[in-house]
Motif scaffolding. Sequence first.
Motif, short mmCIF file in Angstrom:
data_model
loop_
_atom_site.label_atom_id
_atom_site.label_comp_id
_atom_site.label_asym_id
_atom_site.label_seq_id
_atom_site.Cartn_x
_atom_site.Cartn_y
_atom_site.Cartn_z
N PHE A 102 7.34 -19.24 11.92
CA PHE A 102 8.49 -18.95 12.77
C PHE A 102 8.93 -17.50 12.58
O PHE A 102 8.84 -16.96 11.48
N CYS A 103 9.45 -16.91 13.63
CA CYS A 103 10.06 -15.60 13.49
C CYS A 103 11.41 -15.79 12.79
O CYS A 103 11.94 -16.90 12.69
N GLN A 104 11.99 -14.68 12.32
CA GLN A 104 13.22 -14.79 11.53
C GLN A 104 14.37 -15.39 12.33
O GLN A 104 15.15 -16.19 11.80
N GLN A 105 14.47 -15.03 13.60
CA GLN A 105 15.55 -15.58 14.43
C GLN A 105 15.45 -17.09 14.51
O GLN A 105 16.46 -17.81 14.41
N ASP A 106 14.24 -17.60 14.70
CA ASP A 106 14.06 -19.05 14.78
C ASP A 106 14.25 -19.72 13.43
O ASP A 106 14.74 -20.86 13.36
N ARG A 107 13.88 -19.03 12.36
CA ARG A 107 14.15 -19.59 11.03
C ARG A 107 15.65 -19.75 10.81
O ARG A 107 16.10 -20.77 10.28
N ARG A 108 16.42 -18.76 11.23
CA ARG A 108 17.89 -18.87 11.09
C ARG A 108 18.40 -20.09 11.86
O ARG A 108 19.26 -20.83 11.37
N ALA A 109 17.89 -20.28 13.07
CA ALA A 109 18.34 -21.43 13.88
C ALA A 109 17.97 -22.75 13.21
O ALA A 109 18.76 -23.70 13.21
N VAL A 110 16.79 -22.81 12.62
CA VAL A 110 16.35 -24.04 11.94
C VAL A 110 17.24 -24.31 10.73
O VAL A 110 17.68 -25.44 10.50
N PHE A 111 17.52 -23.29 9.93
CA PHE A 111 18.37 -23.48 8.75
C PHE A 111 19.77 -23.95 9.16
O PHE A 111 20.38 -24.78 8.49
N LYS A 112 20.28 -23.41 10.25
CA LYS A 112 21.60 -23.85 10.74
C LYS A 112 21.57 -25.33 11.12
O LYS A 112 22.50 -26.09 10.80
N GLU A 113 20.49 -25.75 11.78
CA GLU A 113 20.35 -27.15 12.16
C GLU A 113 20.21 -28.04 10.92
O GLU A 113 20.82 -29.10 10.83
N LEU A 114 19.42 -27.60 9.95
CA LEU A 114 19.26 -28.38 8.73
C LEU A 114 20.60 -28.54 8.01
O LEU A 114 20.94 -29.63 7.55
N HIS A 115 21.34 -27.45 7.92
CA HIS A 115 22.62 -27.48 7.23
C HIS A 115 23.57 -28.49 7.86
O HIS A 115 24.29 -29.22 7.16
N SER A 116 23.53 -28.56 9.20
CA SER A 116 24.43 -29.49 9.89
C SER A 116 24.02 -30.94 9.70
O SER A 116 24.81 -31.85 9.94
N LYS A 117 22.77 -31.17 9.26
CA LYS A 117 22.26 -32.52 9.10
C LYS A 117 22.22 -32.98 7.64
O LYS A 117 21.63 -34.01 7.34
N MET A 118 22.84 -32.19 6.74
CA MET A 118 22.79 -32.54 5.32
C MET A 118 24.18 -32.84 4.77
O MET A 118 25.16 -32.23 5.17
N VAL A 119 24.21 -33.80 3.85
CA VAL A 119 25.48 -34.12 3.19
C VAL A 119 25.82 -33.00 2.21
O VAL A 119 24.92 -32.29 1.72
#
Length: 275
Positions: free
Chosen positions: A221-238
């Motif tokens: 993934f490019c860095q921009q997409d990595r940021r988006a993925v990490f944001k999504e992961l964060h929202s899905k974690m306790v």
Amino acid sequence: MTCSDLDYEYLRGVVMEQSANLIDPSRNALFDTRLTPIARLSGATNLKDFVDMLKAGRQAHLHRAVAEAMTINETSFFRDMTAFEMLREVILPQLIEQRMQKRQLRIWSAASSTGQEAYSLAMSIAEYFPNIAHWDVKIIGTDISRHVVEYAQKGRYRRLEVNRGLPARMLLKYMVREGEEWEVVPRVRSMCEFRYANLCVPVPQLPVFDLVMLRNVLLYFCQQDRRAVFKELHSKMVPGGYLVLGNAEQAEDSTNLFEVEFGANAYFYRPVSAA
């Protein structure tokens, strides 16, 4: 008729748009290998004609087929034993202690491919933590390829697949031979379910997770997409959850939503609660 450099550039653009995977030009030959069967099924006489079909906008679903065909689905049971040792020695014991009253665990095997990672997690829990046998444990595997999701759902693997990484004692304990294949036993399968999901867009209808495994994916993934993925992961974690990445991947360069920790000779990440 062979594809031109512009044709390959177009195909790389399709993959990038559909899945955020970066295909290096040095790997153009992969398009010929993986897309030629799809081209023939679609009615094209060769890959060049198939690219022209894509450019013309006909059969839009074929763009998704291109991305799925080019997604890396390399996996095996207990891939990278260092990570599984860390799970057994550090993460799972801590999670079990933290969830003792709730008696529930939710684990996400993101980019799960044909399911070996999810089933390896379930086998580890059954093998090393029999005290939680009656807990509500659910391991959800997701992947961008519907084909590999359907494969994982069957829970059946060829001899070559079970010979890659699966210890013999676990093979005999947690799988049953069915002809030329091996099938995951019901109590392990009952912990796992598999769904289609594209990590580059918000993933609906998923619970919040105690543990997320996302290994050997972000490299593409490019860095921009990595940021988006990490944001999504964060929202899905306790709060206080755990994130495990691949050995060559790290979160620090792309996000401040996670902080790194070290245990059992491996790194893992915890979500930053104030983010």
